[in-house]
Write a protein that holds these residues in place. Structure first.
Motif, PDB file in Angstrom:
ATOM      1  N   GLU A 313     -16.460  77.303 -38.696  1.00 45.50           N
ATOM      2  CA  GLU A 313     -15.053  77.047 -38.409  1.00 45.50           C
ATOM      3  C   GLU A 313     -14.280  78.348 -38.218  1.00 45.50           C
ATOM      4  O   GLU A 313     -13.364  78.415 -37.386  1.00 45.50           O
ATOM      5  CB  GLU A 313     -14.440  76.207 -39.525  1.00 45.50           C
ATOM      6  CG  GLU A 313     -15.021  74.802 -39.615  1.00 45.50           C
ATOM      7  CD  GLU A 313     -14.380  73.972 -40.708  1.00 45.50           C
ATOM      8  OE1 GLU A 313     -13.389  74.447 -41.328  1.00 45.50           O
ATOM      9  OE2 GLU A 313     -14.865  72.861 -40.963  1.00 45.50           O
ATOM     10  N   ALA A 316     -15.053  79.550 -34.675  1.00 47.47           N
ATOM     11  CA  ALA A 316     -14.405  78.683 -33.689  1.00 47.47           C
ATOM     12  C   ALA A 316     -12.901  78.896 -33.681  1.00 47.47           C
ATOM     13  O   ALA A 316     -12.264  78.964 -32.610  1.00 47.47           O
ATOM     14  CB  ALA A 316     -14.737  77.230 -33.980  1.00 47.47           C
ATOM     15  N   ARG A 317     -12.308  79.016 -34.851  1.00 45.68           N
ATOM     16  CA  ARG A 317     -10.851  79.194 -34.933  1.00 45.68           C
ATOM     17  C   ARG A 317     -10.398  80.464 -34.228  1.00 45.68           C
ATOM     18  O   ARG A 317      -9.400  80.487 -33.500  1.00 45.68           O
ATOM     19  CB  ARG A 317     -10.427  79.201 -36.405  1.00 45.68           C
ATOM     20  CG  ARG A 317      -8.914  79.280 -36.606  1.00 45.68           C
ATOM     21  CD  ARG A 317      -8.537  79.036 -38.052  1.00 45.68           C
ATOM     22  NE  ARG A 317      -9.043  80.073 -38.945  1.00 45.68           N
ATOM     23  CZ  ARG A 317      -9.996  79.871 -39.838  1.00 45.68           C
ATOM     24  NH1 ARG A 317     -10.596  78.693 -39.919  1.00 45.68           N
ATOM     25  NH2 ARG A 317     -10.377  80.847 -40.633  1.00 45.68           N
ATOM     26  N   LEU A 320     -10.670  79.968 -30.519  1.00 42.76           N
ATOM     27  CA  LEU A 320      -9.615  79.082 -30.051  1.00 42.76           C
ATOM     28  C   LEU A 320      -8.289  79.819 -29.965  1.00 42.76           C
ATOM     29  O   LEU A 320      -7.533  79.669 -28.984  1.00 42.76           O
ATOM     30  CB  LEU A 320      -9.488  77.876 -30.987  1.00 42.76           C
ATOM     31  CG  LEU A 320     -10.615  76.841 -30.934  1.00 42.76           C
ATOM     32  CD1 LEU A 320     -10.507  75.860 -32.094  1.00 42.76           C
ATOM     33  CD2 LEU A 320     -10.589  76.093 -29.612  1.00 42.76           C
ATOM     34  N   GLU A 321      -7.994  80.617 -30.993  1.00 41.08           N
ATOM     35  CA  GLU A 321      -6.731  81.352 -31.002  1.00 41.08           C
ATOM     36  C   GLU A 321      -6.642  82.360 -29.872  1.00 41.08           C
ATOM     37  O   GLU A 321      -5.566  82.643 -29.345  1.00 41.08           O
ATOM     38  CB  GLU A 321      -6.535  82.036 -32.357  1.00 41.08           C
ATOM     39  CG  GLU A 321      -6.263  81.066 -33.501  1.00 41.08           C
ATOM     40  CD  GLU A 321      -6.132  81.767 -34.840  1.00 41.08           C
ATOM     41  OE1 GLU A 321      -6.298  83.016 -34.879  1.00 41.08           O
ATOM     42  OE2 GLU A 321      -5.878  81.083 -35.849  1.00 41.08           O
ATOM     43  N   GLN A 323      -7.934  81.806 -27.062  1.00 39.83           N
ATOM     44  CA  GLN A 323      -8.018  80.953 -25.876  1.00 39.83           C
ATOM     45  C   GLN A 323      -9.269  81.234 -25.041  1.00 39.83           C
ATOM     46  O   GLN A 323      -9.286  81.076 -23.824  1.00 39.83           O
ATOM     47  CB  GLN A 323      -6.750  81.117 -25.010  1.00 39.83           C
ATOM     48  CG  GLN A 323      -5.494  80.701 -25.728  1.00 39.83           C
ATOM     49  CD  GLN A 323      -4.262  80.782 -24.847  1.00 39.83           C
ATOM     50  OE1 GLN A 323      -4.266  81.438 -23.809  1.00 39.83           O
ATOM     51  NE2 GLN A 323      -3.199  80.099 -25.255  1.00 39.83           N
ATOM     52  N   SER A 326     -12.012  75.994 -25.840  1.00 42.29           N
ATOM     53  CA  SER A 326     -11.179  74.835 -26.149  1.00 42.29           C
ATOM     54  C   SER A 326     -11.823  74.054 -27.282  1.00 42.29           C
ATOM     55  O   SER A 326     -13.020  74.220 -27.574  1.00 42.29           O
ATOM     56  CB  SER A 326     -11.045  73.937 -24.918  1.00 42.29           C
ATOM     57  OG  SER A 326     -12.315  73.377 -24.587  1.00 42.29           O
ATOM     58  N   GLU A 327     -11.041  73.203 -27.900  1.00 38.05           N
ATOM     59  CA  GLU A 327     -11.590  72.362 -28.959  1.00 38.05           C
ATOM     60  C   GLU A 327     -12.677  71.445 -28.422  1.00 38.05           C
ATOM     61  O   GLU A 327     -13.665  71.157 -29.108  1.00 38.05           O
ATOM     62  CB  GLU A 327     -10.465  71.544 -29.603  1.00 38.05           C
ATOM     63  CG  GLU A 327      -9.498  72.387 -30.426  1.00 38.05           C
ATOM     64  CD  GLU A 327      -8.486  71.534 -31.178  1.00 38.05           C
ATOM     65  OE1 GLU A 327      -8.562  70.284 -31.056  1.00 38.05           O
ATOM     66  OE2 GLU A 327      -7.636  72.104 -31.870  1.00 38.05           O
ATOM     67  N   ALA A 328     -12.509  71.019 -27.185  1.00 42.19           N
ATOM     68  CA  ALA A 328     -13.530  70.152 -26.581  1.00 42.19           C
ATOM     69  C   ALA A 328     -14.849  70.901 -26.411  1.00 42.19           C
ATOM     70  O   ALA A 328     -15.934  70.325 -26.592  1.00 42.19           O
ATOM     71  CB  ALA A 328     -13.036  69.635 -25.230  1.00 42.19           C
ATOM     72  N   VAL A 330     -15.976  73.349 -28.328  1.00 40.22           N
ATOM     73  CA  VAL A 330     -16.597  73.476 -29.643  1.00 40.22           C
ATOM     74  C   VAL A 330     -17.227  72.150 -30.062  1.00 40.22           C
ATOM     75  O   VAL A 330     -18.355  72.108 -30.568  1.00 40.22           O
ATOM     76  CB  VAL A 330     -15.564  73.945 -30.686  1.00 40.22           C
ATOM     77  CG1 VAL A 330     -16.199  73.986 -32.077  1.00 40.22           C
ATOM     78  CG2 VAL A 330     -15.023  75.312 -30.316  1.00 40.22           C
ATOM     79  N   ALA A 331     -16.494  71.051 -29.828  1.00 42.69           N
ATOM     80  CA  ALA A 331     -17.036  69.738 -30.166  1.00 42.69           C
ATOM     81  C   ALA A 331     -18.281  69.436 -29.332  1.00 42.69           C
ATOM     82  O   ALA A 331     -19.265  68.854 -29.830  1.00 42.69           O
ATOM     83  CB  ALA A 331     -15.978  68.663 -29.940  1.00 42.69           C
TER      84      ALA A 331
END
Length: 726
Positions: A313, A316-317, A320-321, A323, A326-328, A330-331
């Motif tokens: 996490e 990933a965080r 993401l921060e 940019q 995207s969350e997608a 990572v998922a």
């Protein structure tokens, strides 16, 4: 009142914490690659726990879920030629190093997994399940994972047991001069193990490129670190050995990577070893799919607190921060990693009557059981074997100890791979007995005087041998000292070939001397033959003449198996037939020699007791056949010669000097009676020492060991049992 001066450590001890600037300047590809590796490892470990919970993993499943940050952060900077090893909890380190090998350019989060990653996951899972297609052909399982091509030296079920072996590989790297390094991973418990601390000292003294990577997860099985050490900041161990150390948050993969970058630069520049302590947390119990709180030694609040710091996490965080992802994405990565493990496990399992089971064809064949305990000796093809009677070179009466030093000098001149190590071997004009005379002057970089740390330097020898570029000769002053190094000798070196699949060479020679009669007492004078003969993996030779010593030592140094060479202090000053100039012949391993022919009694012996037996046979005028066994391990007993003699004589007497409890003769007598029962006229007779160890008292020492008078009594008894009293 005395004056006090504060002393500062000789090297640095630093805590490294990442900043926002560190994350902002980090290579996006490197961060993505670490995230992909961490997700692959997490999905792999979850599948292992699922299979273990279903009874499809035989044996333990020590998961590292929660500890991925230390593995991916350190492995991300390693070259393919760098190496690692680990402990019983090492799936994550094995996978992280292997992933970096199969994907050297890194991986993007949204990319599909390659066939190399798929094959890695399948072979790794197959090994943990004990299947033939695993990296060690199913023999290693969860705790013994080795993939040499990827730089994985082999993980280890003995806490701290792999650390000395890693130092041996690091020595080989240092000698090669290519700048390669070794990471040896272990946990908080291992920092209190003697072999680890011994190796830290030796690695620092020799400036080896070895990183001691401590995963501090705070628990052994259930014992908290505060219960077992007064300094729970384990990287402090380096201060006592002048090793620079970094302490990092292991839940922060970038912090681990930056500390590893510092450590690797230090090692590649030839500055010696390093220590990294990564604070991590295993989410589950020591073994299996339940959390530690289920067993009562930690609470759910502590577990939840650490889960908030999850390394996956965190990576990933940050991405993401920035940019970058995207969350997608990572998922999607998480889903693909899980799907990969579903596919891999499906290739190993089938469903019968609604229940999953391992596909039967994937198990190893039962005939594979003993394959690789030792090698097949194919390395001896086309060599020149000879016995004294056929030898064409010049022979003289020479001292035994001169043959010992001369053959070592000759082999070191001819083979630059040979390295000799042990206590005081580089001093005293050839060690304590002259066996290494002149070698230190001739080969100063290949004669290594070691600290008094038998476990460490034996393991270093084992690591050198398994590396493949070095053929180490390890000297023990006395056999009793071997028990200090018993883990490395028996658990590591002796088992390595078989444990890792049967195809790894371990060309190590271990020299020692039996010193009965020298007055050194209970902790110096044993005969190790019996213990080694009942332990797997070792070959054993015991020469009784200078000529035989040269030929058998040449064979030992040619052999791809570990070989114990037993000498005797009584033989060192004795004289016998010895070569003058030709030191390049071989005597075949597994060949006994008849030194005296006879028809009424077969006498079997080795080392100095061969000569005692011959003397007593001649004095008593017995028609006995005396056989020098020479090779003592189970695989090398010369049954052809022994059985031919027993068919002729019908009677056997085994003569040895050592104590009955650790005797070689007990094993040999049992084998003879099983194989030759129909040819024996009486039970196998034996002459051996007492149960007690030899004492310092000259009188008690003499009576504890086999004496000529004891051999004579044994001969008389054996003949009397035939109806021919003397």
């Amino acid at each position: 009142m005395p004056d006090f001066t504060k002393l500062d450590p000789a090297n640095q001890w630093l805590e490294l914490t990442t900043t926002g600037d560190d994350w902002a300047s980090a290579d996006p590809l490197k961060l993505q690659s670490m995230l992909v590796s961490a997700h692959l490892i997490r999905a792999f470990e979850e599948k292992v726990l699922e299979l273990a919970g279903s009874g499809l993993v035989h044996g333990p499943a020590h998961s590292a879920i929660g500890q991925e940050g230390g593995a991916v952060g350190s492995a991300s900077l390693l070259r393919a030629t760098d190496q690692v090893n680990g402990s019983h909890r090492a799936h994550h380190q094995f996978l992280a190093k292997s992933i970096s090998y199969v994907e050297p350019d890194g991986m993007l989060v949204e990319s599909r997994f390659s066939t190399g990653v798929h094959a890695l996951a399948q072979r790794s899972l197959a090994e943990i399940m004990g299947l033939a297609q695993g990296f060690c052909k199913g023999r290693g399982g969860s705790m013994h994972l080795r993939w040499a091509e990827a730089g994985n030296l082999g993980t280890n079920a003995i806490v701290g047991g792999g650390v000395p072996l890693a130092a041996g590989a690091a020595w080989a790297h240092k000698r090669a001069g290519a700048g390669d390094v070794v990471f040896t991973y272990f946990g908080d418990g291992a920092t209190n193990i003697g072999s680890v601390l011994e190796t830290m000292n030796l690695a620092a003294a020799w400036k080896l490129p070895l990183c001691f990577f401590i995963e501090n997860n705070r628990y052994a099985v259930s014992t908290h670190i505060d219960e077992v050490t007064a300094e729970p900041r384990l990287s402090a161990r380096g201060l006592g050995f002048n090793i620079p150390a970094w302490k990092v948050d292991g839940m922060d993969p970038l912090a681990v990577m930056l500390a590893s970058e510092e450590a690797i630069a230090h090692m590649r520049n030839g500055n010696g070893p390093t220590i990294i302590e990564a604070d991590v947390y295993r989410y589950f119990h020591q073994n299996g799919p339940l959390p530690g709180s289920a067993f009562g030694y930690r609470d759910k609040a502590e577990e939840a607190e650490w889960r908030q710091r999850d390394p996956l996490e965190r990576l990933a965080r940050e991405l993401l921060e920035r940019q970058i992802l995207s969350e997608a994405a990572v998922a999607g990565l998480r889903q693909r990693a899980q799907q990969l493990m579903e596919e891999v496990s499906a290739e190993l399992l089938e469903t019968i009557d609604g229940k999953k089971r391992i596909i039967p064809a994937l198990w190893p064949e039962e005939s594979f059981r003993d394959f690789g305990v030792r090698g097949d000796l194919s390395e001896f093809k086309d060599l020149r074997f000879t016995e004294l009677e056929q030898f064409e070179g010049q022979v003289t009466q020479g001292k035994f100890i001169d043959a010992v030093s001369s053959v070592m000098r000759r082999r070191m001149e001819k083979d630059e791979r040979i390295v000799v190590l042990g206590e005081d071997i580089h001093r005293l004009k050839g060690g304590t007995n002259g066996a290494t005379r002149d070698l230190a002057a001739l080969f100063p970089d290949r004669v290594l005087g070691t600290p008094i740390s038998e476990n460490a330097f034996t393991g270093v020898g084992g690591g050198m041998a398994m590396d493949g570029r070095v053929r180490p000769v390890v000297e023990f002053m006395y056999p009793d000292f071997m028990w200090v190094a018993a883990d490395q000798i028996f658990n590591q070196i002796g088992k390595a070939r078989h444990m890792f699949g049967g195809d790894i060479n371990v060309p190590l020679v271990l020299r020692t001397k039996v010193a009965m009669g020298s007055g050194y007492g209970s902790q110096h004078l044993m005969d190790p033959a019996g213990i080694f003969a009942t332990s797997p993996g070792w070959r054993i030779i015991a020469p009784s003449s200078p000529f035989d010593y040269v030929g058998l030592m040449n064979a030992a140094l040619q052999c791809e198996d570990p070989v114990l060479v037993i000498e005797h202090i009584d033989l060192y000053t004795s004289s016998g037939p010895a070569p003058v100039e030709d030191f390049d012949y071989y005597i075949e391993l597994g060949k006994a020699k008849i030194l005296r022919e006879g028809s009424r009694l077969t006498v079997l012996s080795y080392l100095n007791m061969v000569h005692v037996a011959i003397e007593q046979v001649q004095e008593l005028g017995i028609d006995a056949e005396v056989i020098d066994l020479r090779s003592l391990d189970r695989a090398s007993i010369d049954w052809e010669t022994i059985e031919a003699s027993i068919r002729k004589t019908g009677n056997v007497l085994i003569v040895e000097q050592g104590a009955i409890g650790t005797s070689y003769g007990g094993m040999l007598a049992s084998e003879i009676q099983n194989r030759c029962f129909d040819w024996l006229d009486q039970p196998v007779a034996r002459v051996h020492g007492s149960e007690a160890s030899p004492s310092i008292s000259k009188v008690l020492e003499a009576v504890a060991c086999t004496r000529p008078v004891d051999v004579a009594e044994g001969l008389r008894n054996a003949m009397a049992a035939q109806g021919h009293p003397i």
